[in-house]
Scaffold this motif. Sequence first.
Motif, PDB file in Angstrom:
ATOM      1  N   ALA A  11       0.841  -1.208   0.000  1.00 29.10           N
ATOM      2  CA  ALA A  11       0.000   0.000   0.000  1.00 29.10           C
ATOM      3  C   ALA A  11       0.874   1.257   0.000  1.00 29.10           C
ATOM      4  N   PRO A  12       0.383   2.326  -0.601  1.00 28.75           N
ATOM      5  CA  PRO A  12       1.136   3.579  -0.499  1.00 28.75           C
ATOM      6  C   PRO A  12       1.081   4.078   0.941  1.00 28.75           C
ATOM      7  N   ILE A  13       2.230   4.282   1.528  1.00 27.92           N
ATOM      8  CA  ILE A  13       2.310   4.772   2.910  1.00 27.92           C
ATOM      9  C   ILE A  13       3.217   5.994   2.906  1.00 27.92           C
ATOM     10  N   TYR A  71       4.310   3.967  -4.683  1.00 25.15           N
ATOM     11  CA  TYR A  71       5.029   5.123  -4.167  1.00 25.15           C
ATOM     12  C   TYR A  71       4.042   6.224  -3.810  1.00 25.15           C
ATOM     13  N   SER A  72       4.073   6.707  -2.549  1.00 23.99           N
ATOM     14  CA  SER A  72       3.124   7.728  -2.094  1.00 23.99           C
ATOM     15  C   SER A  72       3.567   9.133  -2.491  1.00 23.99           C
ATOM     16  N   THR A  73       2.591   9.983  -2.782  1.00 21.97           N
ATOM     17  CA  THR A  73       2.898  11.399  -2.997  1.00 21.97           C
ATOM     18  C   THR A  73       3.568  11.999  -1.764  1.00 21.97           C
ATOM     19  N   LEU A 125      -1.267   9.231  -6.177  1.00 19.86           N
ATOM     20  CA  LEU A 125      -1.400  10.688  -6.268  1.00 19.86           C
ATOM     21  C   LEU A 125      -2.340  11.237  -5.213  1.00 19.86           C
ATOM     22  N   TYR A 126      -1.828  12.186  -4.412  1.00 16.06           N
ATOM     23  CA  TYR A 126      -2.703  13.133  -3.738  1.00 16.06           C
ATOM     24  C   TYR A 126      -2.825  14.270  -4.728  1.00 16.06           C
ATOM     25  N   TRP A 127      -4.003  14.487  -5.192  1.00 14.82           N
ATOM     26  CA  TRP A 127      -4.271  15.250  -6.417  1.00 14.82           C
ATOM     27  C   TRP A 127      -4.199  16.758  -6.160  1.00 14.82           C
ATOM     28  N   VAL A 186      -5.113   7.041  -7.692  1.00 17.91           N
ATOM     29  CA  VAL A 186      -5.565   8.367  -7.259  1.00 17.91           C
ATOM     30  C   VAL A 186      -6.362   8.194  -5.972  1.00 17.91           C
ATOM     31  N   THR A 187      -5.845   8.743  -4.890  1.00 17.03           N
ATOM     32  CA  THR A 187      -6.517   8.572  -3.598  1.00 17.03           C
ATOM     33  C   THR A 187      -7.589   9.643  -3.435  1.00 17.03           C
ATOM     34  N   LEU A 188      -8.833   9.193  -3.275  1.00 15.89           N
ATOM     35  CA  LEU A 188      -9.971  10.120  -3.259  1.00 15.89           C
ATOM     36  C   LEU A 188     -10.404  10.507  -1.846  1.00 15.89           C
ATOM     37  N   PHE A 222      -8.651  -4.291  -3.098  1.00 16.06           N
ATOM     38  CA  PHE A 222      -9.145  -4.106  -1.725  1.00 16.06           C
ATOM     39  C   PHE A 222      -8.016  -3.753  -0.779  1.00 16.06           C
ATOM     40  N   ASP A 223      -8.303  -2.893   0.220  1.00 18.65           N
ATOM     41  CA  ASP A 223      -7.428  -2.826   1.401  1.00 18.65           C
ATOM     42  C   ASP A 223      -8.209  -2.386   2.623  1.00 18.65           C
ATOM     43  N   SER A 224      -7.520  -2.420   3.737  1.00 20.68           N
ATOM     44  CA  SER A 224      -7.957  -2.001   5.077  1.00 20.68           C
ATOM     45  C   SER A 224      -8.219  -3.192   5.978  1.00 20.68           C
ATOM     46  N   GLY A 225      -7.225  -3.498   6.784  1.00 16.73           N
ATOM     47  CA  GLY A 225      -7.389  -4.496   7.842  1.00 16.73           C
ATOM     48  C   GLY A 225      -6.758  -5.844   7.583  1.00 16.73           C
ATOM     49  N   ILE A 226      -6.089  -6.019   6.460  1.00 13.26           N
ATOM     50  CA  ILE A 226      -5.485  -7.329   6.194  1.00 13.26           C
ATOM     51  C   ILE A 226      -4.280  -7.563   7.099  1.00 13.26           C
TER      52      ILE A 226
HETATM   53  C1  FNR Z   1      -1.508   5.345   4.835  1.00 13.83           C
HETATM   54  N1  FNR Z   1      -2.296   5.280   3.692  1.00 13.83           N
HETATM   55  C2  FNR Z   1      -2.007   6.093   2.621  1.00 13.83           C
HETATM   56  N2  FNR Z   1      -2.740   5.999   1.486  1.00 13.83           N
HETATM   57  C3  FNR Z   1      -2.441   6.759   0.406  1.00 13.83           C
HETATM   58  O1  FNR Z   1      -3.117   6.655  -0.607  1.00 13.83           O
HETATM   59  N3  FNR Z   1      -1.371   7.619   0.455  1.00 13.83           N
HETATM   60  C4  FNR Z   1      -0.598   7.768   1.554  1.00 13.83           C
HETATM   61  O2  FNR Z   1       0.355   8.534   1.570  1.00 13.83           O
HETATM   62  C5  FNR Z   1      -0.936   7.004   2.696  1.00 13.83           C
HETATM   63  N4  FNR Z   1      -0.226   7.138   3.857  1.00 13.83           N
HETATM   64  C6  FNR Z   1      -0.472   6.294   4.910  1.00 13.83           C
HETATM   65  C7  FNR Z   1       0.323   6.384   6.045  1.00 13.83           C
HETATM   66  C8  FNR Z   1       0.124   5.489   7.080  1.00 13.83           C
HETATM   67  C9  FNR Z   1       0.997   5.576   8.287  1.00 13.83           C
HETATM   68  C10 FNR Z   1      -0.873   4.491   6.995  1.00 13.83           C
HETATM   69  C11 FNR Z   1      -1.065   3.469   8.075  1.00 13.83           C
HETATM   70  C12 FNR Z   1      -1.677   4.434   5.888  1.00 13.83           C
HETATM   71  C13 FNR Z   1      -3.367   4.268   3.583  1.00 13.83           C
HETATM   72  C14 FNR Z   1      -2.828   2.959   3.038  1.00 13.83           C
HETATM   73  O3  FNR Z   1      -2.461   3.090   1.693  1.00 13.83           O
HETATM   74  C15 FNR Z   1      -3.857   1.832   3.120  1.00 13.83           C
HETATM   75  O4  FNR Z   1      -5.076   2.240   2.579  1.00 13.83           O
HETATM   76  C16 FNR Z   1      -4.076   1.339   4.561  1.00 13.83           C
HETATM   77  O5  FNR Z   1      -2.887   1.355   5.293  1.00 13.83           O
HETATM   78  C17 FNR Z   1      -4.646  -0.073   4.529  1.00 13.83           C
HETATM   79  O6  FNR Z   1      -4.977  -0.507   5.793  1.00 13.83           O
HETATM   80  P1  FNR Z   1      -4.002  -1.438   6.690  1.00 13.83           P
HETATM   81  O7  FNR Z   1      -3.449  -2.531   5.792  1.00 13.83           O
HETATM   82  O8  FNR Z   1      -2.952  -0.541   7.254  1.00 13.83           O
HETATM   83  O9  FNR Z   1      -4.944  -1.943   7.725  1.00 13.83           O
END
Ligand code: FNR
Length: 396
Positions: free
Chosen positions: A89-91, A118-120, A148-150, A174-176, A319-323
Amino acid sequence: DIYFQALTAGKKPITTTDPNKLEQQAREAMSPQGFNYLFGGAGEQATMHANRLAFRQWKVIPRMLRDTLPRNLSVKLFGKTYDSPILMAPIGVQSAYHADAETGVAKACAALNVPFIYSTASKTETRPPTSSAPTLVPDSKPSRWFQLYWPVDDDITASLLSRARVAGCEVLVVTLDTFTMAWRPLDLDTGFLPFAVGEGNALGFSDSVFRQKFADKFGGEAAVEDNILAASRYWAGEVFSGHAHKWEDLATLRKLWGDRPIVLKGVLSVEDAVLAARSGVDGIIVSNHGGRQLDGAVPSLEMLPEIVDAVGDRLTVMFDSGIRTGVDVLKALALGAKAVLVGRPVIYGLGITGTEGAKHVLASLLADVDQSMGLLGAQTVAELNRSMLRKISYGG
Ligand code: FNR
């Protein structure tokens, strides 16, 4: 193999493969600010917890005496075959968790053939502002996508996207759901807002169009480096600006990105999934941002089946969130996701021991998926379907 490695590996980089202990180790290894920012959800963290409860509600129904070897975890996304259904996931602001930061996680992903998104909001930007050959993050072959944070300003968007394209990013995500930051009491309590102090803004700060606009706005020779606070505010205003965009604006992104795939991240409603399909994008990620944005939002797993039923024939639904475990991955795939993103666990690994830790977590998850798929009675991802699931209200 992973069992034998675990038994024979003497000094292991991380001592656990248990998701809860991993979180605990990260809490002990990291600074309180860094850990809380990484771990925390929005509000009273109701959605973050519900994400886990949603997984618990689904149980799998294993089949016996079936051919499950050799196992094949590969999936096809946008015409390309990937070794497994797991994506990183982009972090954002990974330097807040460990000095290895994005580069370390990208390396860990590359070693395991896991696509790196790669996160913005990234600190690591290896391209000197004057170079014409951007690399974003080195060593992140074989596959990297760009999130992308747009920005409000189309010139800045165009510049970021052209750099991501040249850097070889295959898919635009593209993160909405993060057009503004959510209410996050943990970060307010520890006084941590990484974007406000320059962390995670490197991609923007090194962008020549952004730099020029900054200089124009703040007078002549004003350099980003001389005024990080003002630059942070300007950049945050660009990317977390409130409701700057509408569905029809996706046409602009299509024009700028060309014919490579575009994926919308943060879709939770069937109605929006249908709008996404009409908008001409290629895929969506059903996600509530790991419970970090709108607290009280529905768990993304709860919405996944309806969304797949509505648009699965037109869009690649991920899908994501909680895996947290292998069987979680299988449940999401059986409900119709084509791939899943994993966030926090890998970054806990990063926070504990850097690159090696991130790799350990990813390798463990992949091994768990492989083993659990066999126990479920499946040889390939394509065999996973809803007949292998039962929803049970008592959880556990
Ligand atoms: C994120 N997430 C996120 N998403 C995104 O689109 N751009 C970003 O820069 C970030 N940054 C980010 C930082 C941190 C610390 C977290 C924990 C999450 C959200 C991320 O991509 C993803 O949607 C969630 O982390 C998925 O949930 P789980 O796997 O952490 O439970």
